[in-house]
Design an enzyme around this catalytic site. Sequence first.
Site, mmCIF file in Angstrom:
data_model
loop_
_atom_site.group_PDB
_atom_site.id
_atom_site.type_symbol
_atom_site.label_atom_id
_atom_site.label_comp_id
_atom_site.label_asym_id
_atom_site.label_seq_id
_atom_site.Cartn_x
_atom_site.Cartn_y
_atom_site.Cartn_z
ATOM 1 N N GLU A 1 -8.237 19.212 85.466
ATOM 2 C CA GLU A 1 -7.791 19.744 84.139
ATOM 3 C C GLU A 1 -8.937 20.514 83.415
ATOM 4 O OE1 GLU A 1 -5.880 16.160 82.727
ATOM 5 O OE2 GLU A 1 -4.476 16.328 84.689
ATOM 6 N N SER B 1 -1.007 11.177 91.906
ATOM 7 C CA SER B 1 0.351 10.780 91.840
ATOM 8 C C SER B 1 0.225 9.296 92.618
ATOM 9 C CB SER B 1 1.250 11.531 92.458
ATOM 10 O OG SER B 1 1.557 12.693 91.770
HETATM 11 C C1 PEP Z 1 -5.591 12.247 87.171
HETATM 12 O O1 PEP Z 1 -5.399 12.451 86.110
HETATM 13 O O2 PEP Z 1 -6.888 12.425 87.766
HETATM 14 C C2 PEP Z 1 -4.601 12.044 88.161
HETATM 15 C C3 PEP Z 1 -4.795 11.557 89.270
HETATM 16 O O3 PEP Z 1 -3.245 11.770 87.548
HETATM 17 P P1 PEP Z 1 -1.936 11.245 88.088
HETATM 18 O O4 PEP Z 1 -2.081 10.065 88.600
HETATM 19 O O5 PEP Z 1 -0.985 11.327 86.880
HETATM 20 O O6 PEP Z 1 -1.480 12.221 89.339
#
Ligand code: PEP
Length: 259
Positions: free
Chosen positions: A96, A212
């Site tokens: 991100e 996820s």
């Molecule tokens: C993350 O923020 O690095 C991440 C893996 O998010 P999520 O578990 O929601 O996919």
Amino acid sequence: MKTIIANWKMNVGVRESVALARGTLLTLRGRKVSPALVICPPFVALSEVRKIVARSSAGLGAQNMFWEQSGAYTGETSPRMLQELGVSHVILGHSERRALFGETDEMVNKKVLQALEQKLVPIICIGESADQRREEQTQQVVRDQLMAALQGVRLKSSDTIMVAYEPLWAIGSGVAATVSDVIETHRFIHLLLGQVFEQAAPGQFSVLYGGSVDAENAYGFLREDEVNGVLVGGASVKINQFKGIVQAAAEVLEAKQTS
Ligand code: PEP
């Protein structure tokens, strides 16, 4: 050992962080064996969460940092400031930040070097996009990002490095990578780390999967030797989900103890 990193992103304020930290630590209570936990709240909640985490075995992580120690860098947070707040780990190069805030491999590298300098454990995030995966470029992308992040790093015997393999298409999408794909890429990352840090002692670096992860799929990843832990985003702010992930890690550790 298995490590679970909780990345709360920008999803909780200070009060919610305090409550969530208490709930998160309760997931460890009464267990014979527990995974290592690292809680990464938003910056504004670090000092309040520290008060709760300080009474536990969990580590405190930041979600980012700047590479300079001080100066005219409005809005930034230095490695020394994090250390002062009791932070032990720092997530660097999260996808991100790369996608939304223009972080480059060079910037990630400067941060990694400074984190180590300040005795913080860098959690270096790497991973391919959906297009790169389709074009079978996963290993190339992962290698390039990792090598760039580790440029100039001289690992001291007291240093620890964590690498989070987080395929971009799996983050927050509800579609995790398959266990076999994760094993293959983790083996590759372990191999690269072994080549870069030939003298490293066992446990000086670890490779975690992120994307996820939830209570349903966590066991499948965590039972694999190549997977030293998981980095959890969305499911880390849902306490029942997170409890399920901790439970999965504890089951894996218990099974390993008895085998
Ligand atoms: C993350 O923020 O690095 C991440 C893996 O998010 P999520 O578990 O929601 O996919």
